[in-house]
Design a protein around this motif. Structure first.
Motif, PDB file in Angstrom:
ATOM      1  N   LYS A  22       0.819  -1.217   0.000  1.00 27.30           N
ATOM      2  CA  LYS A  22       0.000   0.000   0.000  1.00 27.30           C
ATOM      3  C   LYS A  22       0.853   1.266   0.000  1.00 27.30           C
ATOM      4  CE  LYS A  22      -4.296  -1.909   1.766  1.00 27.30           C
ATOM      5  NZ  LYS A  22      -5.425  -1.726   2.718  1.00 27.30           N
ATOM      6  N   ALA A  23       0.190   2.378  -0.179  1.00 26.89           N
ATOM      7  CA  ALA A  23       0.841   3.674  -0.387  1.00 26.89           C
ATOM      8  C   ALA A  23       1.872   3.974   0.698  1.00 26.89           C
ATOM      9  CB  ALA A  23      -0.209   4.785  -0.427  1.00 26.89           C
ATOM     10  N   GLY A  24       3.045   4.436   0.256  1.00 30.86           N
ATOM     11  CA  GLY A  24       4.075   4.900   1.172  1.00 30.86           C
ATOM     12  C   GLY A  24       4.870   3.813   1.860  1.00 30.86           C
ATOM     13  N   ALA A  25       4.543   2.567   1.653  1.00 30.94           N
ATOM     14  CA  ALA A  25       5.317   1.483   2.271  1.00 30.94           C
ATOM     15  C   ALA A  25       6.659   1.333   1.565  1.00 30.94           C
ATOM     16  CB  ALA A  25       4.545   0.170   2.199  1.00 30.94           C
ATOM     17  N   HIS A  26       7.652   0.784   2.266  1.00 31.94           N
ATOM     18  CA  HIS A  26       8.991   0.602   1.694  1.00 31.94           C
ATOM     19  C   HIS A  26       9.437  -0.828   1.995  1.00 31.94           C
ATOM     20  CE1 HIS A  26      13.287   2.396   0.992  1.00 31.94           C
ATOM     21  NE2 HIS A  26      13.094   1.247   0.368  1.00 31.94           N
ATOM     22  N   ILE A  27       9.597  -1.612   0.935  1.00 29.27           N
ATOM     23  CA  ILE A  27       9.977  -3.021   1.071  1.00 29.27           C
ATOM     24  C   ILE A  27      11.362  -3.216   0.465  1.00 29.27           C
ATOM     25  CG2 ILE A  27       9.309  -5.403   0.563  1.00 29.27           C
ATOM     26  CD1 ILE A  27       7.266  -3.788   2.182  1.00 29.27           C
ATOM     27  N   CYS A  28      12.284  -3.804   1.229  1.00 31.27           N
ATOM     28  CA  CYS A  28      13.651  -3.999   0.744  1.00 31.27           C
ATOM     29  C   CYS A  28      14.149  -5.402   1.136  1.00 31.27           C
ATOM     30  CB  CYS A  28      14.569  -2.940   1.336  1.00 31.27           C
ATOM     31  SG  CYS A  28      16.281  -3.050   0.779  1.00 31.27           S
ATOM     32  N   ARG A  29      14.674  -6.146   0.139  1.00 26.40           N
ATOM     33  CA  ARG A  29      15.193  -7.504   0.374  1.00 26.40           C
ATOM     34  C   ARG A  29      14.192  -8.346   1.145  1.00 26.40           C
ATOM     35  NH1 ARG A  29      19.184  -9.101   3.442  1.00 26.40           N
ATOM     36  NH2 ARG A  29      19.877 -10.968   2.398  1.00 26.40           N
ATOM     37  N   ALA A  30      13.003  -8.477   0.558  1.00 28.07           N
ATOM     38  CA  ALA A  30      11.936  -9.208   1.222  1.00 28.07           C
ATOM     39  C   ALA A  30      11.228 -10.125   0.231  1.00 28.07           C
ATOM     40  CB  ALA A  30      10.930  -8.235   1.845  1.00 28.07           C
ATOM     41  N   ILE A  31      10.542 -11.122   0.776  1.00 23.12           N
ATOM     42  CA  ILE A  31       9.665 -11.993  -0.006  1.00 23.12           C
ATOM     43  C   ILE A  31       8.274 -11.853   0.594  1.00 23.12           C
ATOM     44  CG2 ILE A  31       9.164 -14.349  -0.743  1.00 23.12           C
ATOM     45  CD1 ILE A  31      12.143 -14.990  -0.242  1.00 23.12           C
ATOM     46  N   ILE A  32       7.334 -11.385  -0.210  1.00 25.26           N
ATOM     47  CA  ILE A  32       5.977 -11.147   0.260  1.00 25.26           C
ATOM     48  C   ILE A  32       5.072 -12.231  -0.313  1.00 25.26           C
ATOM     49  CG2 ILE A  32       4.106  -9.474   0.477  1.00 25.26           C
ATOM     50  CD1 ILE A  32       6.795  -8.562   1.676  1.00 25.26           C
ATOM     51  N   GLY A  33       4.402 -12.997   0.555  1.00 23.07           N
ATOM     52  CA  GLY A  33       3.639 -14.169   0.158  1.00 23.07           C
ATOM     53  C   GLY A  33       2.399 -13.865  -0.663  1.00 23.07           C
ATOM     54  N   GLU A  34       1.783 -14.921  -1.172  1.00 28.50           N
ATOM     55  CA  GLU A  34       0.597 -14.771  -2.021  1.00 28.50           C
ATOM     56  C   GLU A  34      -0.546 -14.100  -1.242  1.00 28.50           C
ATOM     57  OE1 GLU A  34      -0.664 -17.943  -4.529  1.00 28.50           O
ATOM     58  OE2 GLU A  34       1.290 -18.954  -4.476  1.00 28.50           O
ATOM     59  N   ASN A  35      -1.140 -13.073  -1.867  1.00 28.55           N
ATOM     60  CA  ASN A  35      -2.292 -12.342  -1.324  1.00 28.55           C
ATOM     61  C   ASN A  35      -2.010 -11.675   0.021  1.00 28.55           C
ATOM     62  OD1 ASN A  35      -3.994 -13.206  -3.536  1.00 28.55           O
ATOM     63  ND2 ASN A  35      -4.067 -15.204  -2.541  1.00 28.55           N
ATOM     64  N   ALA A  36      -0.727 -11.519   0.346  1.00 29.68           N
ATOM     65  CA  ALA A  36      -0.378 -10.800   1.573  1.00 29.68           C
ATOM     66  C   ALA A  36      -0.525  -9.296   1.343  1.00 29.68           C
ATOM     67  CB  ALA A  36       1.054 -11.135   1.994  1.00 29.68           C
ATOM     68  N   THR A  78      16.770 -12.457   4.911  1.00 31.75           N
ATOM     69  CA  THR A  78      15.732 -11.892   4.059  1.00 31.75           C
ATOM     70  C   THR A  78      14.408 -11.876   4.829  1.00 31.75           C
ATOM     71  OG1 THR A  78      16.808 -12.803   2.097  1.00 31.75           O
ATOM     72  CG2 THR A  78      14.502 -12.174   1.866  1.00 31.75           C
ATOM     73  N   ALA A  79      13.699 -10.738   4.774  1.00 30.44           N
ATOM     74  CA  ALA A  79      12.400 -10.637   5.437  1.00 30.44           C
ATOM     75  C   ALA A  79      11.376 -11.458   4.658  1.00 30.44           C
ATOM     76  CB  ALA A  79      11.962  -9.184   5.519  1.00 30.44           C
ATOM     77  N   VAL A  80      10.517 -12.161   5.382  1.00 23.24           N
ATOM     78  CA  VAL A  80       9.515 -13.019   4.739  1.00 23.24           C
ATOM     79  C   VAL A  80       8.147 -12.754   5.358  1.00 23.24           C
ATOM     80  CG1 VAL A  80       8.795 -15.371   4.209  1.00 23.24           C
ATOM     81  CG2 VAL A  80      11.226 -14.821   4.325  1.00 23.24           C
ATOM     82  N   VAL A  81       7.148 -12.550   4.502  1.00 25.89           N
ATOM     83  CA  VAL A  81       5.759 -12.422   4.939  1.00 25.89           C
ATOM     84  C   VAL A  81       4.988 -13.591   4.330  1.00 25.89           C
ATOM     85  CG1 VAL A  81       3.660 -11.029   4.826  1.00 25.89           C
ATOM     86  CG2 VAL A  81       5.882  -9.911   5.099  1.00 25.89           C
ATOM     87  N   GLY A  82       4.295 -14.353   5.140  1.00 28.41           N
ATOM     88  CA  GLY A  82       3.596 -15.549   4.662  1.00 28.41           C
ATOM     89  C   GLY A  82       2.394 -15.232   3.795  1.00 28.41           C
ATOM     90  N   ASN A  83       1.839 -16.268   3.185  1.00 31.45           N
ATOM     91  CA  ASN A  83       0.643 -16.109   2.361  1.00 31.45           C
ATOM     92  C   ASN A  83      -0.539 -15.624   3.188  1.00 31.45           C
ATOM     93  OD1 ASN A  83       2.215 -17.189   0.329  1.00 31.45           O
ATOM     94  ND2 ASN A  83       1.327 -19.231   0.476  1.00 31.45           N
ATOM     95  N   ASP A  84      -1.320 -14.683   2.646  1.00 34.89           N
ATOM     96  CA  ASP A  84      -2.570 -14.178   3.232  1.00 34.89           C
ATOM     97  C   ASP A  84      -2.369 -13.390   4.535  1.00 34.89           C
ATOM     98  OD1 ASP A  84      -4.217 -15.553   1.238  1.00 34.89           O
ATOM     99  OD2 ASP A  84      -3.672 -17.387   2.298  1.00 34.89           O
ATOM    100  N   VAL A  85      -1.118 -13.014   4.842  1.00 35.50           N
ATOM    101  CA  VAL A  85      -0.832 -12.269   6.071  1.00 35.50           C
ATOM    102  C   VAL A  85      -0.950 -10.766   5.810  1.00 35.50           C
ATOM    103  CG1 VAL A  85       0.989 -11.708   7.742  1.00 35.50           C
ATOM    104  CG2 VAL A  85       0.657 -14.070   6.994  1.00 35.50           C
ATOM    105  N   VAL A  86      -1.448 -10.025   6.796  1.00 39.18           N
ATOM    106  CA  VAL A  86      -1.533  -8.560   6.717  1.00 39.18           C
ATOM    107  C   VAL A  86      -0.532  -7.980   7.701  1.00 39.18           C
ATOM    108  CG1 VAL A  86      -2.982  -6.528   6.991  1.00 39.18           C
ATOM    109  CG2 VAL A  86      -3.965  -8.636   6.043  1.00 39.18           C
ATOM    110  N   ILE A  87       0.391  -7.153   7.190  1.00 37.41           N
ATOM    111  CA  ILE A  87       1.372  -6.487   8.049  1.00 37.41           C
ATOM    112  C   ILE A  87       0.953  -5.038   8.205  1.00 37.41           C
ATOM    113  CG2 ILE A  87       3.793  -5.795   8.287  1.00 37.41           C
ATOM    114  CD1 ILE A  87       3.408  -8.773   8.517  1.00 37.41           C
ATOM    115  N   GLY A  88       0.598  -4.666   9.457  1.00 39.25           N
ATOM    116  CA  GLY A  88       0.128  -3.305   9.708  1.00 39.25           C
ATOM    117  C   GLY A  88       1.208  -2.431  10.277  1.00 39.25           C
ATOM    118  N   LYS A  89       0.903  -1.189  10.487  1.00 39.51           N
ATOM    119  CA  LYS A  89       1.872  -0.244  11.029  1.00 39.51           C
ATOM    120  C   LYS A  89       2.327  -0.696  12.409  1.00 39.51           C
ATOM    121  CE  LYS A  89       0.181   3.815   8.575  1.00 39.51           C
ATOM    122  NZ  LYS A  89      -0.380   5.179   8.673  1.00 39.51           N
ATOM    123  N   GLY A  90       3.628  -0.587  12.629  1.00 42.44           N
ATOM    124  CA  GLY A  90       4.206  -0.934  13.916  1.00 42.44           C
ATOM    125  C   GLY A  90       4.557  -2.403  14.070  1.00 42.44           C
ATOM    126  N   GLU A  91       4.204  -3.246  13.084  1.00 43.86           N
ATOM    127  CA  GLU A  91       4.515  -4.675  13.185  1.00 43.86           C
ATOM    128  C   GLU A  91       5.907  -4.958  12.688  1.00 43.86           C
ATOM    129  OE1 GLU A  91       1.633  -7.446  11.841  1.00 43.86           O
ATOM    130  OE2 GLU A  91      -0.036  -6.145  12.324  1.00 43.86           O
TER     131      GLU A  91
END
Length: 381
Positions: free
Chosen positions: A337-351, A368-381
């Protein structure tokens, strides 16, 4: 059913636990890779490009997504009458049923499938590596040596040899020694886990192994060492192309980055031996008026309103306004989403990565940062 010269048995049941969150809901061979592909596409494409038209796919862990993806096999031109792709999960018999106990046991439980095609040779594969290989060249090596078993090998740096199953050969390529992860290797020829067996020898070896209660029923751990001890004709087939096991987060990320640049280590655009996929047809990708893309693979259905650099952007991903994605892999349906900054990461399906979130680091000493499938990462997480 007509006799086949060579059929393939593709081991695709692995959980792939070293891929962590990426395989929490799907089997490793079904994990998205390279934007519009899944890991299993590379092995299936090799089969099709090599004229191997009969492939048994042995599944086990969370098989639904993989089964649905394979369908009739038509995406890889593997849907012909009397051959094609066959899904082979564990099954129950009158004596009960059990999960596959090892790589050899998985094939043993499907010997009826092999016997029904009555092949002269059987190719054993796994669905978790990125490479191009013409299996006909390996089959030629096997036949010309009158071998019982041929193992595909590739030279690895000597300092890495202790991480692999290492094969020592004579000047003719005949295997004289096999050592699993030796502390002091005397060869740098590493097994790729790709085997061609003469069918009669394979069937006899597996039926004998199934009766051995001391066996772990594994090709590398049991079948090959016993064949060597019994004086069977075992040879190597040397492969010197690009080959990467994408079984860890580090290797998955590194190999994804190998797809980028004007002269990538692995060229997805080699039309002589195409990589085929069952990816659904999606609209063209859209790059907004303020969108910027530099050195990326961008798949269909994407919407890029922010910035993407040196990244793999899979099907149906969204990069919002002012968002930055760099040195990263977005799996299908990921939303930044707007204004987010992702670096050296793997973002899962539909995350989903929410607005303003910063994730990952340019520091290559960190994981490497990893976010699983269907996970929502919010501010402060």
């Amino acid at each position: 059913m007509s006799k086949k010269e060579c059929i393939a048995m593709l081991l695709a049941g692995g959980q792939g636990s070293r891929l962590g969150a990426l395989t929490s809901k799907i089997a490793k061979p079904a994990v998205s890779f390279g934007g519009k592909y899944r890991i299993i596409d590379f092995t299936l494409s090799n089969c099709s490009n090599s004229g191997i038209d009969t492939v048994g796919v042995l599944t086990q862990y969370r098989p639904y997504r993989l089964h649905a993806y394979l369908g009739s096999g038509s995406a890889w031109d593997l849907d012909e009458r009397g051959g094609g792709v066959s899904i082979l999960p564990p099954y129950a018999t009158q004596d009960g049923g059990a999960w596959y106990a090892g790589t050899a046991d998985a094939v043993t439980q499907n010997l009826d499938y092999i016997k029904s095609h009555d092949p002269e040779y059987v190719l054993i594969l796994s669905g978790d590596a990125l490479y191009r290989m013409d299996y006909r060249e390996m089959l030629h090596t096997h036949i010309s040596n009158n071998a019982d078993l041929t193992v595909a090998v590739m030279p690895v740096p000597w300092e890495d040899a202790s991480r692999f199953g290492i094969l020592t050969t004579d000047d003719e390529g005949k295997i004289t020694k096999f050592t699993e992860k030796p502390e002091k290797p005397d060869s740098n020829l590493a097994s790729m886990g790709i085997y061609i067996f003469t069918a009669d020898f394979l069937i006899n070896a597996l039926e004998e192994d199934a009766l051995d209660q001391r066996s772990s029923h594994d090709f590398g751990g049991d079948i090959i060492p016993k064949a060597l001890a019994d004086g069977k004709r075992l040879f190597v087939h040397k492969f010197e192309g690009f080959w990467k096991d994408v079984g860890t987060i580090a290797s998955y990320h590194e190999t994804s980055m190998d797809l980028l640049g004007p002269n990538p280590y692995f060229d997805l655009y080699d039309y002589k031996t195409p990589i085929m996929s069952n990816d659904t047809t999606r609209p063209p990708h859209y790059i907004g008026p303020d969108g910027k893309v530099d050195d990326c693979l961008v798949s269909n259905g994407c919407e890029i309103l922010g910035t993407a650099r040196h990244s793999v952007i899979s099907t149906d991903c969204v990069i919002g306004e002012r968002a930055i994605v760099e040195d990263s892999v977005l799996l299908p349906g990921a939303v930044i989403k707007a204004g987010a900054h992702i670096c050296r990461a793997i973002i899962g399906e539909n995350a989903v990565v929410e607005e303003g979130v910063k994730l990952g680091s340019v520091d290559t000493t960190k994981d490497t940062a990893v976010v699983g499938n269907d996970v929502v990462i919010g501010k402060g997480e």
